[in-house]
Design an enzyme around this catalytic site. Structure first.
Site, PDB file in Angstrom:
ATOM      1  N   SER A  60      -9.734   1.997   2.816  1.00  0.00           N
ATOM      2  CA  SER A  60      -8.875   2.659   2.043  1.00  0.00           C
ATOM      3  C   SER A  60      -7.871   1.712   1.263  1.00  0.00           C
ATOM      4  CB  SER A  60      -8.232   3.646   2.895  1.00  0.00           C
ATOM      5  OG  SER A  60      -7.182   3.062   3.827  1.00  0.00           O
ATOM      6  N   LYS A  94       0.775  -1.038  -0.030  1.00  0.00           N
ATOM      7  CA  LYS A  94      -0.035  -0.028   0.091  1.00  0.00           C
ATOM      8  C   LYS A  94       0.920   1.357  -0.134  1.00  0.00           C
ATOM      9  CE  LYS A  94      -3.891   1.967   2.658  1.00  0.00           C
ATOM     10  NZ  LYS A  94      -4.732   1.938   3.755  1.00  0.00           N
ATOM     11  N   SER A 114      -9.849  -0.431   7.195  1.00  0.00           N
ATOM     12  CA  SER A 114      -9.327  -0.510   5.880  1.00  0.00           C
ATOM     13  C   SER A 114      -8.426  -1.678   5.441  1.00  0.00           C
ATOM     14  CB  SER A 114      -8.214   0.870   5.694  1.00  0.00           C
ATOM     15  OG  SER A 114      -8.974   1.893   5.575  1.00  0.00           O
TER      16      SER A 114
HETATM   17  N1  GLN Z   1     -12.903   4.060   6.469  1.00  0.00           N
HETATM   18  C1  GLN Z   1     -12.315   4.735   7.689  1.00  0.00           C
HETATM   19  C2  GLN Z   1     -11.985   5.977   7.478  1.00  0.00           C
HETATM   20  O1  GLN Z   1     -12.326   6.642   6.250  1.00  0.00           O
HETATM   21  C3  GLN Z   1     -11.141   3.841   8.054  1.00  0.00           C
HETATM   22  C4  GLN Z   1     -10.120   4.134   7.037  1.00  0.00           C
HETATM   23  C5  GLN Z   1      -8.744   3.144   7.307  1.00  0.00           C
HETATM   24  O2  GLN Z   1      -9.110   2.204   8.029  1.00  0.00           O
HETATM   25  N2  GLN Z   1      -7.651   3.642   7.233  1.00  0.00           N
HETATM   26  O3  GLN Z   1     -11.291   6.742   8.351  1.00  0.00           O
END
Ligand code: GLN
Length: 486
Positions: free
Chosen positions: A153, A78, A177
């Site tokens: 994400s 990532k 995420s």
């Molecule tokens: N969807 C959540 C956010 O927008 C979690 C994102 C993540 O785990 N990095 O913060």
């Protein structure tokens, strides 16, 4: 079967037997990328030449039988994890030209085995999002249905694994995420206990919540990846000095007598009926294998999203203050003075979701509001930790849905941030409490979209989580189904 569709442990055996080389697998993975990445856009950066050289080095080691579990295995990372000499953009304009001078600890530790780094994967900007649509480099699409989102994400990493563009990948999980995109793409994804994996070299979004973790094609590969990245790192002050067990030893199918708690707050209105059915069937599989099913309660669940959306943006607003156009990354060239340079750099460098989070966080931390919002959210968080501690007195692991629904249409939630935030209702509590959790494929909707079963353990009980997941996987074949992309 395509070589890039195989697992780490299958390839490891083929390497040892001399039947396949790392160069062949790497070549196959790049061919697959050429065929499908134009459709799914999992990668933001590919390092083909370096990868082929790595594969050659790996093959030399394999010939000498100097082989570790990840030797010669194509891996994607990532784009929020620092890789020396390779761009690390965090899906943001503001880090467009950033090339870190060092590797993150996880990358450094994996490198001991000589895996093959394929490239960097797409993500929501600074890991803020649940759909991989908030990337400055364009969205990623779900390989099971190209009109849908892959989750986020870490959408790029999930898709790269699901579409066989690599063998395994690393992602990060701040509020879901890893688990949410793993569920929506039909792969295995795990968030370790907070402090189990070093965050050194992970570009910070919300330090008290996030962990790096693996995406894999099956539970065995997940354990192998976790072995490579877990452990104490003195360079991360939140890394816990505790020996790392060999997680592959937890891969035993006998779960007779294991107590599996079903948190009733996770089967609520708004949970898609097809998801509920697949998850309940999954729980039945565990029961058939001899697990004891117990009813438990996590009463603070309903406050998870609210607490998270105070704490995470507060930390983000502080962490992202460093992007001022001075030290690294994008700087707007059209400015009269320093203040204008800061303002233009930040407003042009950050996308709308990141800007929203910075504003939310700055507000929540400002004088007079700090007590009302941030402190309150921290108190809720303490109660959530207690919820989990209570539940784990009655059971060994918890089983629940990973997401309230399967993958939704691209664009569907883009104009409604709250709807997007609700995607993580079942994953956020584990980040607030710091407990480990996995999502594994447990079925498909009538439209053929993957569904994820979430298994959660107490702090540092990744072993039990992997054991339950492995027992489930051995009794089912959802993880073997592949999207048809060509
Ligand atoms: N969807 C959540 C956010 O927008 C979690 C994102 C993540 O785990 N990095 O913060």
């Amino acid at each position: 079967m395509e070589l890039s569709a195989l697992t780490i442990h299958e390839l490891h055996e083929l390497f040892k037997a001399g039947e396949v080389t790392s160069q062949q697998v790497t070549e196959a993975a790049f061919q697959r990328i050429e065929q499908v990445d134009g459709k799914v856009h999992a990668y933001t950066y590919l390092c083909r030449e370096e990868a082929m050289r790595e594969a050659e080095r790996a093959d030399a080691r394999i010939r000498k039988m100097d082989i570790g579990p990840l030797t010669g295995i194509p891996i994607a990372i990532k784009d929020v994890i620092c890789t020396k000499g390779l761009p690390t953009t965090c899906g943001s304009r503001i880090l467009e030209n950033f090339v870190p001078p060092y590797d993150a600890t996880v990358v450094e530790w994996m490198a001991r085995d000589n895996p093959v780094l394929m490239g960097k994967t797409n993500m929501d900007e600074f890991a803020m999002g649940s759909s991989t649509e908030h990337s400055a480099y364009g969205p990623t699409f779900n390989p099971w249905d190209l009109t849908r989102i892959p989750g986020g994400s870490s959408g790029g990493s999930a898709v790269a694994v699901a579409a066989d563009e690599c063998i395994a990948a690393l992602g990060t999980d701040t509020g879901g995420s890893i688990r949410q995109p793993a569920a929506l793409c039909g792969v295995v994804g795990m968030k370790p206990t907070y402090g189990r994996v070093s965050r050194f070299g992970l570009v910070a979004f919300a330090c008290s919540l996030e962990q790096i973790g693996p995406f894999a094609k099956d539970v065995t590969d997940c354990a192998i990846m976790l072995n490579a990245i877990a452990g104490h790192d003195p360079r991360d002050s939140t890394s816990i000095p505790r020996p790392r067990p060999d997680y592959t030893r937890s891969l035993v199918i006998d779960i007779r007598g294991m107590r599996i708690g079903i948190p009733r707050e996770y089967f609520i209105e708004g949970l898609d009926p097809e998801v509920e059915k697949a998850v309940r069937n999954g729980i039945d599989v565990l029961k058939d294998r001899g697990a004891e099913i117990v009813d438990v309660s996590l009463p603070m669940t309903e406050y998870g999203i609210s607490a998270y959306y105070i704490i995470a943006p507060s930390e983000a607003s502080s962490n992202l203050a460093r992007y001022d156009g001075v030290k690294y990354g994008f700087r707007d060239s059209d400015h009269k003075d320093l203040m204008e340079m800061y303002c233009k750099t930040r407003s042009r460098g950050f996308g709308p979701e990141v800007t929203r989070r910075i504003i939310l966080g700055t507000f929540a931390l400002s004088s007079g509001y700090y007590e009302a919002y941030y402190l309150k959210a921290c108190q809720v968080r303490t109660l959530m930790v207690r919820d989990f501690q209570m539940a784990f007195q009655a059971c060994d692991v918890l089983a629940a849905p990973a997401t309230p629904s399967a993958a939704f249409q691209a664009g569907e939630k883009l104009d409604d941030p709250l709807q997007m935030y609700l995607c993580d209702v079942f994953t956020i509590p584990m980040n607030l409490a710091g407990v480990p959790s996995i999502s594994i494929p447990c079925g498909f909707t009538s439209e053929g979209l993957p569904i994820g079963l979430q298994i959660v353990g107490n702090h540092f009980e990744e072993g039990k989580v992997l054991q339950a997941a492995y027992a489930f996987e051995q009794a089912t074949d959802h993880h073997r189904r592949k999207p048809s992309l060509t």
